[in-house]
Motif scaffolding. Sequence first.
Motif, PDB file in Angstrom:
ATOM      1  N   UNK A  89      21.401  18.161  45.719  1.00 54.55           N
ATOM      2  CA  UNK A  89      21.320  19.665  45.229  1.00 54.55           C
ATOM      3  C   UNK A  89      22.163  20.521  46.176  1.00 54.55           C
ATOM      4  N   UNK A  90      22.015  20.263  47.389  1.00 57.78           N
ATOM      5  CA  UNK A  90      22.829  21.029  48.521  1.00 57.78           C
ATOM      6  C   UNK A  90      24.367  20.758  48.032  1.00 57.78           C
ATOM      7  N   UNK A 125      25.540  23.062  45.470  1.00 53.78           N
ATOM      8  CA  UNK A 125      25.778  24.514  45.482  1.00 53.78           C
ATOM      9  C   UNK A 125      26.957  24.649  46.430  1.00 53.78           C
ATOM     10  N   UNK A 169      18.335  36.921  52.270  1.00 45.66           N
ATOM     11  CA  UNK A 169      18.562  35.960  51.032  1.00 45.66           C
ATOM     12  C   UNK A 169      17.501  36.038  50.002  1.00 45.66           C
ATOM     13  N   UNK A 219      16.901  27.170  46.218  1.00 43.02           N
ATOM     14  CA  UNK A 219      17.630  27.564  45.136  1.00 43.02           C
ATOM     15  C   UNK A 219      18.749  26.358  44.608  1.00 43.02           C
ATOM     16  N   UNK A 220      18.986  25.344  45.581  1.00 40.94           N
ATOM     17  CA  UNK A 220      20.044  24.559  44.960  1.00 40.94           C
ATOM     18  C   UNK A 220      19.412  23.489  43.980  1.00 40.94           C
ATOM     19  N   UNK A 221      18.412  23.758  43.744  1.00 34.88           N
ATOM     20  CA  UNK A 221      17.726  22.819  42.546  1.00 34.88           C
ATOM     21  C   UNK A 221      18.204  23.367  41.209  1.00 34.88           C
ATOM     22  N   UNK A 222      18.515  24.823  41.331  1.00 34.11           N
ATOM     23  CA  UNK A 222      18.751  25.419  39.769  1.00 34.11           C
ATOM     24  C   UNK A 222      19.851  24.704  39.102  1.00 34.11           C
ATOM     25  N   UNK A 282      25.471  31.025  46.112  1.00 36.13           N
ATOM     26  CA  UNK A 282      25.921  29.693  46.727  1.00 36.13           C
ATOM     27  C   UNK A 282      26.920  29.681  47.820  1.00 36.13           C
ATOM     28  N   UNK A 339      15.249  28.584  51.885  1.00 38.10           N
ATOM     29  CA  UNK A 339      15.467  29.395  50.588  1.00 38.10           C
ATOM     30  C   UNK A 339      16.531  29.113  49.728  1.00 38.10           C
ATOM     31  N   UNK A 340      17.889  28.623  50.728  1.00 38.71           N
ATOM     32  CA  UNK A 340      19.136  28.231  49.884  1.00 38.71           C
ATOM     33  C   UNK A 340      18.651  26.642  49.440  1.00 38.71           C
ATOM     34  N   UNK A 341      18.077  25.806  50.346  1.00 40.43           N
ATOM     35  CA  UNK A 341      17.856  24.615  49.767  1.00 40.43           C
ATOM     36  C   UNK A 341      16.846  24.626  48.570  1.00 40.43           C
TER      37      UNK A 341
END
Lengths: 296, 296
Positions: free
Chosen positions: B48-49, B52, B249, A131-134, B262, A127-129
């Motif tokens: 992307x990672x 964040x 999350x 949203x890291x595209x935002x 983040x 899920x974190x990965x």
Amino acid sequence: MQSSSSPAQAQPRANLAGWLYVSPLVLVLVPFFVAPILVVLAASFFATDGFGGLTPGFTLASYVEVLHSALTLKLYLATIKFTLLTWIFTLIIGFFVAYFLVFHVRNQLLAIGLFLLCTVPFWTSNIIRMISWIPLLGKEGLINQALLAIGVIHQPLEVLLFSDLAVVIAYVHQLTIFMIVPIFNSMARIDKKLIEAAIDAGASRFDIMRLIVVPMSKSGIALGTIFVVSIVMGDFFVVKVMSGGGSASVVSAFYEDVGVLQYPSAAASAVLLTLVLVAIVSLILRTVDIRQEITQ
Amino acid sequence: MSAVLADMPETVSPATTKAIAPSKGGRPWTFYVLATLFSLYVIALYGPMFCIYILSFQDIRGGLVFPMKGHSLHWFVDLFTQVRTGDVKGSFDRSIKLAVIVTIITVVVSFLAGLGFRKRFRGDTVVFYMMIGSLVAPGLVLGLGTGLLFQALGLNASWYTSALGAQLSWTLPFGVLVMFAVMSRFNHVWEEAAYDLGASRWQSIWLVMIPVLAPGLVAVALFGFTLSYDEFARSLQTAGSLNTLPLEIWSMTLNVTSPSLYALGTVTTIVSFVVIGASLGTIVLIQKKRGSRVKG
């Protein structure tokens, strides 16, 4: 098998031993896979009062409703579109990344290091990965900022985030590893002598790829395809988040149904989806005997 | 994903690495094309990672996109103190405990099933397909089925009963498939030698197989841990009243739109790295120990 015992005597013992070894597995899968599937199957035939109450009985009403709904076809088309696009991109990237690591990186330690490099991001929540595209794709994200700065566009692109494009990007980002690992595994087992022999016999690089590498990576490709297809078709949250609610898939619709306690119709569409998945996976398993290829 | 890494020292011996055919002599043009593709893949994977991680260290004025506004640990403090961000600490705790339990069960059950599948026994195909079915079934559907089943039986759903079982229905098939790959490389000569020297079946498993297969077992453990720690769809309907971390999350992505999200990504990544680092360290230690024993 001991040579002293005849096959007729030995077989029941082998059967018993085999079942003893797999019994813990079966003891988990029966209550947590077989039984839940049967519950869903049963629920799909039940009637509902519309408030989450289930009336045991046998009616095909839910199936009729699901099959007659124009929405169903739309959902399946959307799901198939996402699945196909994701499959094609993950397969191409996964195959060539594995090929590069196995056949082009000469230093063994470097190959292991690069392989690890590919797996590291998957140690974080997906899920974190996602949203890291935002910060990248958003309206004020890096890509839009960069494109505006160099003057390619004058308005921020809106299709980057909360669109089908974003959904496919997120899937490919998350699932390519499921292609790389099994393909890498089967490619690593190709005897390099075979390829040398082919070169000596005058085969071109393309011939080697077509006649040796691809056929011998078939089990890896099939396994990767099963992982990717079943995850995309069974997913709902990537579609929900990355499309910003603009797109839906079969399972995201199922999720909405469960949310409003429409269990029978949700169950009916779940049963249909499971049947479709089973059909796809058995088609793939028909082309390669995964168990035999893995255990040989 | 880590299965391959554990097997690698055995799969590609130094003798074969020198003979990698396509990259013998000068680099062919395909090397540069594939190297570029690989680099782009890695950049897309990490870019992307890193965004964040960087953005999580902003100060109180920080937003979801670049440019970065100041730097502080504000959002990490916010994450663990604010009520609106939910019960991060508690869910974190539960997720780690659950992942450890799942890991232990997955390693033991997968190892036994791997032993069982080495020889054919009556009904092995049924068990095999049950496993594949459990792997490909949409997680949300299975989760719902398990939830309904517990409801029907009058049992309370909780993270250590229903969610544990639901997660195992997903980690076990993965674990067994990895076990297949690991065991296919086990040289039966060692086992036979043990029998010839008078070892019992259990002695040959304890004293020969487990030490030899240890890196593979660690790989299965890693798989079990990451799959459980990250599991979302199957836990959604089965975790009961207390959330696991992915569920937390998920609800945060719906409610919280601040860099706290983040910060959570950064924290979970660090935890994964600690766990995985420790496991990889174990593999290296085991192999070193074995290496020195062989030499000595």
